[in-house]
Enzyme design. Structure first.
Site, PDB file in Angstrom:
ATOM      1  CG  ASP A 237     -16.924 -14.201   0.486  1.00 30.29           C
ATOM      2  OD1 ASP A 237     -17.167 -13.212   0.999  1.00 30.29           O
ATOM      3  OD2 ASP A 237     -17.704 -15.166   0.862  1.00 30.29           O
TER       4      ASP A 237
ATOM      5  CG  ASP B 252     -24.201  -9.882  -1.704  1.00 31.42           C
ATOM      6  OD1 ASP B 252     -23.544  -9.205  -0.884  1.00 31.42           O
ATOM      7  OD2 ASP B 252     -24.684 -11.031  -1.615  1.00 31.42           O
TER       8      ASP B 252
ATOM      9  CD  GLU C  87     -21.950 -12.378   3.925  1.00 33.04           C
ATOM     10  OE1 GLU C  87     -23.074 -12.147   4.582  1.00 33.04           O
ATOM     11  OE2 GLU C  87     -21.834 -12.515   2.748  1.00 33.04           O
TER      12      GLU C  87
END
EC number: 3.5.1.18
Length: 383
Positions: free
Chosen positions: A74, A105, A138
């Protein structure tokens, strides 16, 4: 028929094209499930609370040697799409970089450890298990992501003996830093309520604003500690003070403020909440206003003491990059805060300078190097 090595850059690009903004799965876990299943991993989707998660294991359940990787697919929202120089989910490659939301990320980290794990079990099948745990939650509340995976693993008797989280950890260059712990995080919302009145007659009102100013000053000026062996000093940041009062001739009845604490292993959340409540009660009594507080604890501080796991990862990093990584506990929170209750855990990944930014991007050469590091870690662990 021999298989070609998995290209981690191509896999990162495929993942970036999946618009998996929290909590949408966006096709990212479906893509990874296909790659891992084809390589012989037993895959299980663990979906809870509208969040999609993936567990994959190569090798025997309950193996004495079981190396785990953890990550998330995510991503945060793109923000102003017009501010991007490339399509946010286009996975454009130019100037030696792969561009797109999640490139740093942490879809590159996920792609690198999946590629390393697949190649490893195909070329040198180990005596033991390789476990991949990937969440779609997350960047959000994180209540039904890695926590859900670990809950399921406990029920099913699945276990990682050690785990590496592939978050971007390096401040300047690949190989700079391994995270061996994280500070705890706590947010507190304060409400002080007095009596509304005319600004010309303050004696007829009870103004919560001076009380809130006093409370915030007490909290912000208090030294929580001076740091511990593996942690910097704990911090408290005042992040907002609000009244919602547009009038200059009205003393408002209510004032609200929020603080965020990042705390080391000199504290736990319970002791900090007690301290906050005590300061609130004192100010409320002093100014004769009513005080309320609500708290959310995102995670306690933790440390994986330097030792076998950090030595394993550091040796692989040095062998591939020539750099001796610092062992650090800096930064925000990560899902390692959940994994640490299951098994020893450290974090290592790319340079994270542009994560969450417009034009997020990862250096192509670093993605290949990260796969090589993860592959070496697996070879050394099972040697």
């Amino acid at each position: 028929m021999p298989h070609s090595p998995v290209d981690p850059v191509n896999l990162t690009a495929d993942l970036v094209r999946c618009a998996s903004v929290t909590p949408d799965e966006g096709g990212a876990l479906t893509l990874l499930e296909g790659v891992l299943s084809e390589a012989g991993f037993a895959c299980t989707r663990i979906d809870r609370g509208g969040v999609c998660n993936l567990f994959a294991r190569w090798g025997d359940k309950g193996a004495v040697r079981a190396f785990g990787f953890n990550g998330h697919t995510d991503v945060v929202p793109v923000g102003d799409a017009d501010a991007w120089s490339v399509p946010p989910f286009g996975a454009v490659q130019k100037d030696g970089w792969l561009w797109g939301r999640g490139a740093t990320d942490m879809k590159s980290g996920v792609a690198a450890f999946v590629a390393a794990a697949v190649d490893f079990v195909r070329t040198t099948p180990p005596e033991g298990a390789v476990i991949i745990t990937i969440t779609g939650d997350e960047e959000g509340d994180a209540e039904d992501g890695t926590v859900a995976i670990l809950d399921w693993m406990e029920r099913e008797g699945e276990a990682m003996r050690v785990c590496l989280v592939g978050e971007p950890t390096c401040p300047e260059r690949l190989g700079d830093m391994i995270k061996i712990g994280r500070r705890g995080s706590l947010s507190a919302w304060f409400t002080l309520t007095g009596v509304q009145g005319h600004a010309a007659y303050p004696h007829r009102a009870k103004n919560p604003l001076p009380a809130m100013a006093r409370l915030m000053d007490r909290l912000a000026s208090h030294e929580l500690d001076s740091g511990t062996e593996h942690f910097d000093a704990s911090t408290l940041a005042v992040v907002t003070i609000d009244t919602g009062n547009p009038a200059t001739n009205v003393i408002p009845a209510t004032c609200r403020a929020t603080v965020n604490l990042r705390f080391n292993d000199a504290h736990d959340s319970t002791s900090l909440i007690d301290w906050l409540q005590g300061e609130l009660d004192r100010v409320a009594q002093e100014f004769e206003v009513a005080g309320e507080m609500t708290v959310k604890v995102s995670g306690e501080s933790f440390i994986t003491p330097p030792g076998e796991l950090s030595d394993l990862v550091a040796a692989a990093v040095e062998a591939e990059t020539g750099r001796v990584p610092d062992l650090s506990t800096t930064g925000g929170t990560s899902d390692a805060r959940f994994v640490k209750s299951h098994c020893p855990v450290v974090e290592f990944g790319l340079v994270g300078q542009n994560m969450h930014q417009v034009d997020e991007r990862a250096e192509v050469a670093q993605i290949h190097a990260l796969k090589a590091i993860y592959g070496r870690i697996l070879r050394d662990y099972f040697a």
